[in-house]
Every structure is written in structure tokens, then in C-alpha cells.
Design a protein around this motif. Sequence first.
Motif, PDB file in Angstrom:
ATOM      1  N   GLY A 218       0.440  -1.056   0.138  1.00  0.00           N
ATOM      2  CA  GLY A 218       0.498   0.189   0.131  1.00  0.00           C
ATOM      3  C   GLY A 218       0.617   1.129   0.296  1.00  0.00           C
ATOM      4  O   GLY A 218       0.486   2.688   0.256  1.00  0.00           O
ATOM      5  N   HIS A 219       1.875   0.728  -0.248  1.00  0.00           N
ATOM      6  CA  HIS A 219       2.710   2.143  -0.586  1.00  0.00           C
ATOM      7  C   HIS A 219       2.551   3.131  -1.559  1.00  0.00           C
ATOM      8  O   HIS A 219       3.235   3.379  -2.847  1.00  0.00           O
ATOM      9  CB  HIS A 219       4.555   1.843  -0.663  1.00  0.00           C
ATOM     10  CG  HIS A 219       4.745   1.377   1.208  1.00  0.00           C
ATOM     11  ND1 HIS A 219       4.638   1.732   1.876  1.00  0.00           N
ATOM     12  CD2 HIS A 219       5.538   0.428   0.431  1.00  0.00           C
ATOM     13  CE1 HIS A 219       5.027   0.793   3.050  1.00  0.00           C
ATOM     14  NE2 HIS A 219       5.536  -0.025   1.811  1.00  0.00           N
ATOM     15  N   LEU A 220       1.456   4.215  -1.246  1.00  0.00           N
ATOM     16  CA  LEU A 220       0.914   4.792  -3.549  1.00  0.00           C
ATOM     17  C   LEU A 220       2.593   5.934  -3.807  1.00  0.00           C
ATOM     18  O   LEU A 220       2.743   5.378  -4.841  1.00  0.00           O
ATOM     19  CB  LEU A 220       0.132   6.198  -2.370  1.00  0.00           C
ATOM     20  CG  LEU A 220      -0.600   6.899  -3.049  1.00  0.00           C
ATOM     21  CD1 LEU A 220      -0.944   6.144  -4.654  1.00  0.00           C
ATOM     22  CD2 LEU A 220      -1.521   7.086  -3.464  1.00  0.00           C
ATOM     23  N   GLN A 221       3.048   6.801  -2.643  1.00  0.00           N
ATOM     24  CA  GLN A 221       4.003   7.302  -3.047  1.00  0.00           C
ATOM     25  C   GLN A 221       5.613   6.279  -4.101  1.00  0.00           C
ATOM     26  O   GLN A 221       6.239   6.933  -5.289  1.00  0.00           O
ATOM     27  CB  GLN A 221       4.806   7.794  -1.712  1.00  0.00           C
ATOM     28  CG  GLN A 221       6.171   8.521  -2.571  1.00  0.00           C
ATOM     29  CD  GLN A 221       5.491   9.887  -3.648  1.00  0.00           C
ATOM     30  OE1 GLN A 221       4.126  11.242  -3.554  1.00  0.00           O
ATOM     31  NE2 GLN A 221       6.367  10.433  -4.689  1.00  0.00           N
ATOM     32  N   VAL A 222       6.033   5.334  -3.366  1.00  0.00           N
ATOM     33  CA  VAL A 222       6.745   4.561  -3.939  1.00  0.00           C
ATOM     34  C   VAL A 222       6.060   4.049  -5.811  1.00  0.00           C
ATOM     35  O   VAL A 222       6.907   3.731  -6.388  1.00  0.00           O
ATOM     36  CB  VAL A 222       6.942   3.141  -3.182  1.00  0.00           C
ATOM     37  CG1 VAL A 222       8.076   2.025  -3.778  1.00  0.00           C
ATOM     38  CG2 VAL A 222       7.522   3.546  -2.192  1.00  0.00           C
ATOM     39  N   THR A 223       4.942   3.673  -5.496  1.00  0.00           N
ATOM     40  CA  THR A 223       3.977   2.954  -6.372  1.00  0.00           C
ATOM     41  C   THR A 223       3.971   4.075  -8.137  1.00  0.00           C
ATOM     42  O   THR A 223       4.692   3.917  -8.952  1.00  0.00           O
ATOM     43  CB  THR A 223       2.613   2.792  -6.029  1.00  0.00           C
ATOM     44  OG1 THR A 223       2.406   1.679  -5.312  1.00  0.00           O
ATOM     45  CG2 THR A 223       2.092   2.273  -7.107  1.00  0.00           C
ATOM     46  N   LYS A 224       3.641   5.204  -7.744  1.00  0.00           N
ATOM     47  CA  LYS A 224       4.188   7.489  -7.965  1.00  0.00           C
ATOM     48  C   LYS A 224       5.318   6.702  -8.914  1.00  0.00           C
ATOM     49  O   LYS A 224       5.676   7.234 -10.172  1.00  0.00           O
ATOM     50  CB  LYS A 224       3.762   7.625  -7.759  1.00  0.00           C
ATOM     51  CG  LYS A 224       2.134   7.886  -7.527  1.00  0.00           C
ATOM     52  CD  LYS A 224       1.896   9.118  -6.731  1.00  0.00           C
ATOM     53  CE  LYS A 224       0.079   9.333  -6.046  1.00  0.00           C
ATOM     54  NZ  LYS A 224      -0.378  10.511  -5.837  1.00  0.00           N
ATOM     55  N   TYR A 261      -5.448   4.905  -7.934  1.00  0.00           N
ATOM     56  CA  TYR A 261      -3.886   4.849  -8.988  1.00  0.00           C
ATOM     57  C   TYR A 261      -3.856   3.593  -9.911  1.00  0.00           C
ATOM     58  O   TYR A 261      -3.651   4.770 -11.305  1.00  0.00           O
ATOM     59  CB  TYR A 261      -2.647   5.271  -7.799  1.00  0.00           C
ATOM     60  CG  TYR A 261      -1.783   5.807  -9.281  1.00  0.00           C
ATOM     61  CD1 TYR A 261      -1.561   6.760  -9.264  1.00  0.00           C
ATOM     62  CD2 TYR A 261      -0.902   4.509  -9.334  1.00  0.00           C
ATOM     63  CE1 TYR A 261       0.103   7.635 -10.115  1.00  0.00           C
ATOM     64  CE2 TYR A 261       0.688   4.673 -10.011  1.00  0.00           C
ATOM     65  CZ  TYR A 261       0.670   5.717 -10.152  1.00  0.00           C
ATOM     66  OH  TYR A 261       1.544   6.354 -11.197  1.00  0.00           O
ATOM     67  N   LEU A 262      -3.908   2.770  -9.787  1.00  0.00           N
ATOM     68  CA  LEU A 262      -3.574   1.122 -10.443  1.00  0.00           C
ATOM     69  C   LEU A 262      -4.503   2.071 -11.927  1.00  0.00           C
ATOM     70  O   LEU A 262      -4.018   1.712 -13.339  1.00  0.00           O
ATOM     71  CB  LEU A 262      -3.243   0.352 -10.414  1.00  0.00           C
ATOM     72  CG  LEU A 262      -2.192   0.198  -9.599  1.00  0.00           C
ATOM     73  CD1 LEU A 262      -2.516  -0.903  -8.648  1.00  0.00           C
ATOM     74  CD2 LEU A 262      -0.441   0.400  -9.805  1.00  0.00           C
ATOM     75  N   LEU A 263      -6.023   2.281 -11.811  1.00  0.00           N
ATOM     76  CA  LEU A 263      -6.952   2.230 -12.677  1.00  0.00           C
ATOM     77  C   LEU A 263      -6.699   3.554 -13.531  1.00  0.00           C
ATOM     78  O   LEU A 263      -7.268   3.117 -14.977  1.00  0.00           O
ATOM     79  CB  LEU A 263      -8.420   2.214 -11.428  1.00  0.00           C
ATOM     80  CG  LEU A 263      -8.747   0.648 -11.090  1.00  0.00           C
ATOM     81  CD1 LEU A 263      -9.709   1.105 -11.057  1.00  0.00           C
ATOM     82  CD2 LEU A 263      -8.662  -0.222 -11.963  1.00  0.00           C
ATOM     83  N   ASP A 264      -6.092   4.638 -12.737  1.00  0.00           N
ATOM     84  CA  ASP A 264      -5.927   5.566 -13.573  1.00  0.00           C
ATOM     85  C   ASP A 264      -4.833   5.206 -14.545  1.00  0.00           C
ATOM     86  O   ASP A 264      -5.422   6.120 -15.786  1.00  0.00           O
ATOM     87  CB  ASP A 264      -5.799   6.769 -13.133  1.00  0.00           C
ATOM     88  CG  ASP A 264      -7.426   7.468 -11.941  1.00  0.00           C
ATOM     89  OD1 ASP A 264      -8.191   7.435 -12.603  1.00  0.00           O
ATOM     90  OD2 ASP A 264      -6.531   8.020 -11.041  1.00  0.00           O
ATOM     91  N   LYS A 265      -4.085   4.507 -14.602  1.00  0.00           N
ATOM     92  CA  LYS A 265      -1.982   4.412 -15.061  1.00  0.00           C
ATOM     93  C   LYS A 265      -3.420   3.526 -16.500  1.00  0.00           C
ATOM     94  O   LYS A 265      -2.265   2.190 -16.662  1.00  0.00           O
ATOM     95  CB  LYS A 265      -1.542   4.371 -14.171  1.00  0.00           C
ATOM     96  CG  LYS A 265      -1.192   4.904 -14.070  1.00  0.00           C
ATOM     97  CD  LYS A 265      -0.403   6.356 -14.562  1.00  0.00           C
ATOM     98  CE  LYS A 265      -0.122   7.403 -13.440  1.00  0.00           C
ATOM     99  NZ  LYS A 265       0.110   8.955 -14.584  1.00  0.00           N
ATOM    100  N   GLN A 266      -4.284   2.741 -16.356  1.00  0.00           N
ATOM    101  CA  GLN A 266      -4.875   1.888 -17.386  1.00  0.00           C
ATOM    102  C   GLN A 266      -5.029   0.397 -16.805  1.00  0.00           C
ATOM    103  O   GLN A 266      -4.404  -0.611 -17.568  1.00  0.00           O
ATOM    104  CB  GLN A 266      -4.035   1.925 -18.541  1.00  0.00           C
ATOM    105  CG  GLN A 266      -4.422   3.406 -19.136  1.00  0.00           C
ATOM    106  CD  GLN A 266      -5.992   3.626 -18.837  1.00  0.00           C
ATOM    107  OE1 GLN A 266      -6.717   3.329 -19.332  1.00  0.00           O
ATOM    108  NE2 GLN A 266      -6.094   4.829 -18.741  1.00  0.00           N
ATOM    109  N   ALA A 267      -4.594  -0.305 -15.242  1.00  0.00           N
ATOM    110  CA  ALA A 267      -4.736  -1.611 -14.645  1.00  0.00           C
ATOM    111  C   ALA A 267      -5.959  -2.257 -15.335  1.00  0.00           C
ATOM    112  O   ALA A 267      -7.281  -1.561 -15.438  1.00  0.00           O
ATOM    113  CB  ALA A 267      -4.514  -1.166 -13.554  1.00  0.00           C
ATOM    114  N   LEU A 268      -5.805  -3.397 -15.737  1.00  0.00           N
ATOM    115  CA  LEU A 268      -6.471  -4.047 -16.500  1.00  0.00           C
ATOM    116  C   LEU A 268      -7.585  -4.933 -15.049  1.00  0.00           C
ATOM    117  O   LEU A 268      -6.883  -5.291 -14.061  1.00  0.00           O
ATOM    118  CB  LEU A 268      -6.692  -4.845 -17.095  1.00  0.00           C
ATOM    119  CG  LEU A 268      -5.240  -4.690 -18.053  1.00  0.00           C
ATOM    120  CD1 LEU A 268      -4.685  -6.432 -19.201  1.00  0.00           C
ATOM    121  CD2 LEU A 268      -6.091  -4.437 -19.551  1.00  0.00           C
TER     122      LEU A 268
END
Length: 831
Positions: A218-224, A261-268
Amino acid sequence: MGNFKSRPNVSCADELKKKISESYSLFRSRAIEDLRPIEKDWTEIQLVCGKGEYNEVVELITEKNKHEKTDGGLTLLHIVGIYGGSRTLIKFLLEKGLKPDALSRRQFTALHLAAYRGDAECVQCLLESPDTDVNLAGNSGLTALHIAAMCGFQEIAEVLIDNGAKINMQDAVNFTPLHIACNFGNDKVVSLLVSHRADVNAAGGVGDRPLHLACSRGHLQVTKLLVEAPQQPAEVNVKDDEEHYPIHFCCKSGHLNVLSYLLDKQALPHVCNIYGDTPLHLACYSGKVEIVKHLISVTGCESLSKENIFSETPLHSACTSGRSLELIKYLLEHPNVNINYQGKDGHTALHSACYHGHIRVVQFLLECGADMNLVACAEMSGGVDKKEEQTPLMWAYEQGHDTIVTLLKHHKRPQDESACGDYSQPGGEGSYVSVPSPLGKLKSMTREKIDVLQLRSSLPRYFQLQITDLDFQEPIGSGSFGKVYKGKYLGKTVAIKRYRASSFGCKSDVDMFCREVAILSKLNSSYVISFVGASLDDPSNFAIVTQFVAGGSLFSILHEQKRVIDLQSKLTVATDVAKGMAYLHNLPQPIIHRDLNSHNILLDENGHAVVADFGESRFLLSEEDNMTKQPGNLRWMAPEIFTQCTKYSIKADVFSFSLCIWELLSGELPFAHLKPAAAAAEMAYHTTRPPIAVTFPKPIVALLQRCWNASADDRPEFKEIVPILEECKQSQVAALLNNSTVPSLKEEEEGEEDGQTSPPIAGNVMALRTHWEQEASKNSSVPIDELRRRLQFPQVDKNGYVSDPLSTLGISVTIEQTKKLLESAINQSQS
């Protein structure tokens, strides 16, 4: 199509991540142990290095003492680094020839410890030496850069990279420093590594990328940082070896911000892993209501109708977990979700809830109109073409969920007023659904019930006892199966292993019961527990009756009663156990015990041992038999079993035996400072073994090293072990070391007053002890009377274990001194 009933609770990736987490926890504990050394045994030069006294170090250091190490393998350079010594002192020691890459006993260099402490100045100073290998792998395969990434020390990580640290180097589980920084959420270190072109798509031990770990945690900043990396962005839809996408992990863990965030980045959103699970399935299995609502509102209802390989839709999944009624209510509000939908194998959401024992979910589903008469198709033991139809009640009955069985039997719906079940009486209230009879109809008979019937037909009649003939006395043990009682049968004292009343519906318990009875009935040796019989008639009264062994278990004697056992008795126990195991392994149809540990070694009043508890044992048809994964107690488990191997041999018992012998000789649990799983992982993945004490007889030391060999093929068989133990037991050295031949001080004084002379062996042992006392008095300030008292009454450490009698003297006795003293005693006895 998968079998719902055999669905694993966790995936292989989950299991590996759990072990990785334990590994890093172990790493931290070991690093802390090195950073908190025991100073009381240090030499003068070590103490002044710890204080950082530059001038005193210069005066005291010599060619002889500059290479001194502590008991933990710490050099003077380690010590200076641990206590934050000055750059001047570190440089001085490096100039004197101390090696910066020397590893402590726990596999740390001074650079590793300085990086763990966050001492940037010390790290910089050590790296100025041309002898420092910045990429040297230590404990768990971690480099200094891995450690800095774990702890979040950006400055140290930058210094290491500037001095040649390999940014994509992998540790023991194929994790790079970026993996570790992402796992622990150290975004500043992640940013640094990404800016230095770290491979953001590097694969770990099961194909897991840094993005998988960041999303799981759940590390959002790291994911970004990973997804938006300028040079090489992370792939949002990358898969691990089980075809989990990052979106699977964030949904399973319940991290809504990462999901958005992932859905915004086109995650399936509707992708499946190898088990057929969509992200919605995993959210439902974990009971993550907000994740489910967000997924459906943003991505639509496509996943609601998808089945995984276990024939479960998301509604099934929510009922399987039973974690949230709110989630089940929400799913049922959608028009395309049918409460009575049957998966490919026919099982409904009600079947799932019944199987897992979620009574509140069952009650809710019934109130919402779930049909309890719908049937699932299950394969019978006769072959793949034979099927049986099972209602939700049968699934609850099979698992032993009595309260759910009662609820289903008496649940009444208005439309079913004319219905009449198997137990209903004409004109009276009763069941409104078909249920199995107490004896089990052939139609609803499970494989477990068939096993019991086969056991009844094959077990000789004289072994089949009536529960009413048993006189139960006080309980003497318990376990997941039920309780063990002391009792009477036909006037003879026996041990009665009583199974829980619900065991007939629980597959694992029934398997264990049937297998243990079948094995015990075939045994006839004085070195294994004697079988008296078993109660098989009534499932609620299953019981196994064996001989009663008065002394209790070896575990109880060593760790609960904390009794001191002399060496001769220890060797007797070891020999008896080896003979019992040799008997099992050399039967016409060999038996592998699979759970040999100190709990299952019982001692009689004469100090002799028998091997007991065959619940995990099985007949070995061939060396290539597929075996159950991880049976038995983890602390004594052979590495090949712990590492998920399903083809292991009787040599696994030899490994467990070696740990029992070590435990017997040392009086301590193997790896007592670790949890059982961590102990097993330490032995399996790091090939660590318990420490050998100076007091262990040499033949036993050699035997231990063979028995706990990492390669099963190189371990001896028990028929080879028995003569080694017998020879050691009979040797004169063992007799001299045997504490039982040493008379107490009171007995010696009484003997002298009566004018009696000690037997020859006692006299020699007394001379030996006097010699020990004289040596001790030379090297210790402790008075001779106090030394005698310590020999007579050994100390107990903080864990409640009896200390090594030699250690109570407060002196250091070398192996050479021991050898000389023994030789002296033997010469006296010969003369």
C-alpha cells in the motif's frame, strides 16, 4: 477444474513472502545481536576499542592481539564501528592490517553493521580502504546497499553507489535493493535507486517485481515513483509467476488509494491469475468491502459472473471467507448476482459458507432465500466417473460443523410446509432437507467414512474395544485431535487418546486416526509404544488405547520438570530411540514416522525410551512415493520436508533424530530463541545447525554432523547409528563423565566417617572431580566450597534450563585440558 475442497488457503507467492518476512526479521535480530555484544568476556584491547580511546589503543595494540575476536567473531574493526569510533581510529586499525571484509559469526562485516546503524561517517571511512568489498554479500545474501535500502538510509545508499555498489545485485531470494526499499516503503531510497537506473522490472524469487511489493504494502508514493520513472517506467500490468498483477495485490490487501491510481494508469481490472481469480475475487476472499464497491462502480460488473478454477464467483468467495456480511449484502443487491447460482461443480454460496463453518453467513443466506436442496457433485473414491451429489448440509456435516447442521435441519420456509425430510415424523416438525443418517447412507458416504469402515473390517477383533470398558482418569495431554487420559482397561493402566466428537466430519482427523490405528496394530517392539486397541464403533467415541509410560515425554522432563540427566542415561535414551526407529524403517513394509521429536519420545520409570505418536506416520511403499507437505513439528523438521518437497525418504527421520540427540545432550530446545517456522527456515535455507558443546562426546559429535547433513543421501541409516551409540555408551570415557557415578558430598562424608572405601570407579571419578576443583581454584576467585556447591547444584539460566555443569565453575576449560584430565583419571583406574 479445481476441487473447491482442496483449495489452498494461501498461494505459493504468499507462502514465499511469509518466509521472506521471517527471514528479514531474523536478519534484523541477528544484526541487533552483533550490535549489542556481551562485553564481560572482552580482553583489554577490545574494551578500549569499544570506548574509542585512540591513544590507549595505540599503546596496547600488538601484532599478537590486533587479530583478536570476540566469541561472536567480532574483530577490533567491528567493535569500533559498532560503537561509532572516530575516523582516525578506524584508519589506524586499517593501517595496522585489519581486514575490513572479515565476517562475524553471524555473517556481518564492519561495513554491514555501520550501514545498519546508519553511521554514514563510518561507512565512508571503511570505503576509503582499497580492501573493502562494497558488494560483499553477508547474512541472507544482503549487501550493504540492501541493508541501507531496508533501513531507509538515503545518504548511506548514495555513498555506497558512488563507491561502486552494484545497484541490481540480488540477495538470497533474488531481491534487489529496489525490491527491499519498495517492500519497506522507503520512498527516498526508491527515488535514489530509480534515478541511478535501477531495474524497476527486475524479477524476484517468484517473479515478483518491485511494483508488486509496493502495491501489496500500500505504498502509494513508491508506486508512483516506479510507474512514473523517467528512464524506464514500471509496467502496470506486469505478472509474477502465478500471473498475479499489481492490481491483484492491492485489492487483496485493501489499499483503495493504490487501486484508484492503478486504474487511472490503465491497469486491467478483470484479469485472472493462474487460479482464475480476478482482483474482485481476491477482494472478496479478504472481505475488503470498499475495494469491491470501488471496483464495481468504476469497472463494471463483468467480474461478478466470472468463476475461478474452484468454481467460485465473487459471491462464493465472500461466503468462503465469511468476513463481512455487509459485503455479501452488497453483492446480492446487483441484479445479475443470483444467490442460488451453482458453479461448474454445482456448489452454491451456501455450500461455501457451510463448508467453512460461517454460521452467521449461513443464517443470512437462508433468510435471503438460499436453496438448501441444491447439490454439488463430488468425486468418490472409486474413480473419476463416480460422482455423489452433496447438499450444503452434507458439507457442514463432513466438516463437523454441528451448529450449522442443526440450523439447516430445522430451518423452515413457508413454501416448504409440506416437505418432509429423512428425520421428520408424520404430522410433526422436523427436517425440511435430506440429511445423512447417523450411520451414513451409501449415497452420502464420504471417503473418510469409507476409511473407517475398511479399518473396522481389517482390524483384528481383539483390538476393537468398547468405550464403556475404559475407565478414564486424569488428563495427561492434549492436542488438536482432542485429549490423552490416563485410564484403566481390564485392570491394566493404559493411555487413552480420545478424539473430539466432531472428528468424524473432519478429514484430517479421520485420516490421522485411521492411519495411526492401522500402523500401531502392525507394531511389535519394546522400543515403540505398545498398542492395546481402539474404539471404532461410534464416531463420537473414537479412541486409541496404548500402554501407559509412567515417566512422561522427554520434552516434559527436559523443559518442564527441568531434570538433570546424566550422560549414561542420555545415551540409553538415544540408543532406545535409534533401535525403535531402526525397527520401523526395516519392517517388510517400512514406516516413516515424520514427527519424531522430544514430545513423542516417552520414558519409563527405569529411564528407557519408546517412540510414540504415529498420527503423522505412514507406510512407505517405495522411495518415490509422493508425500504430504510439511507434516509434523517444524522445529525438528528435515530441510527437504520444510522446503515443500513431496518426495522425501526415511532419511528425514534421521535428521529429526539428530536434533533430538542435540536437545538431549544440551538440555535446550533447538533454536529456542526462534519460532518453530523460523527455526525450520534457518536450517533449510541457511544450513544452520545448533552449536556443538565441548562436553559432547566426540563419537556423538561426528554422528550428529552426519545425521543432520543437508543431503539426505549422505545421512546414515538407523541400523548404522545403533552400534555407534552402543559403543559410545559402553566406553570408559562415557562412564567417567557419567554424573550418576559421582557420589554427593554428603554420601562421601558419610562414607569416610564409616570407614568405607569407594568402589574403584567412584574413587577415580572423585579424583577427577578433585582435579577439576584444583584447576578451577587456580583460575578463579571463587572459593573451593562454592565451586563444590555449584557442581552439586547446577545453576538455572533465565530461560529455566539447567546450565552446562562446566560453565557453573566460572572458568574457561580448554579441550586440551579436558583431554589431559580424562587421561589422568583413566591412568589412575588402570593402575
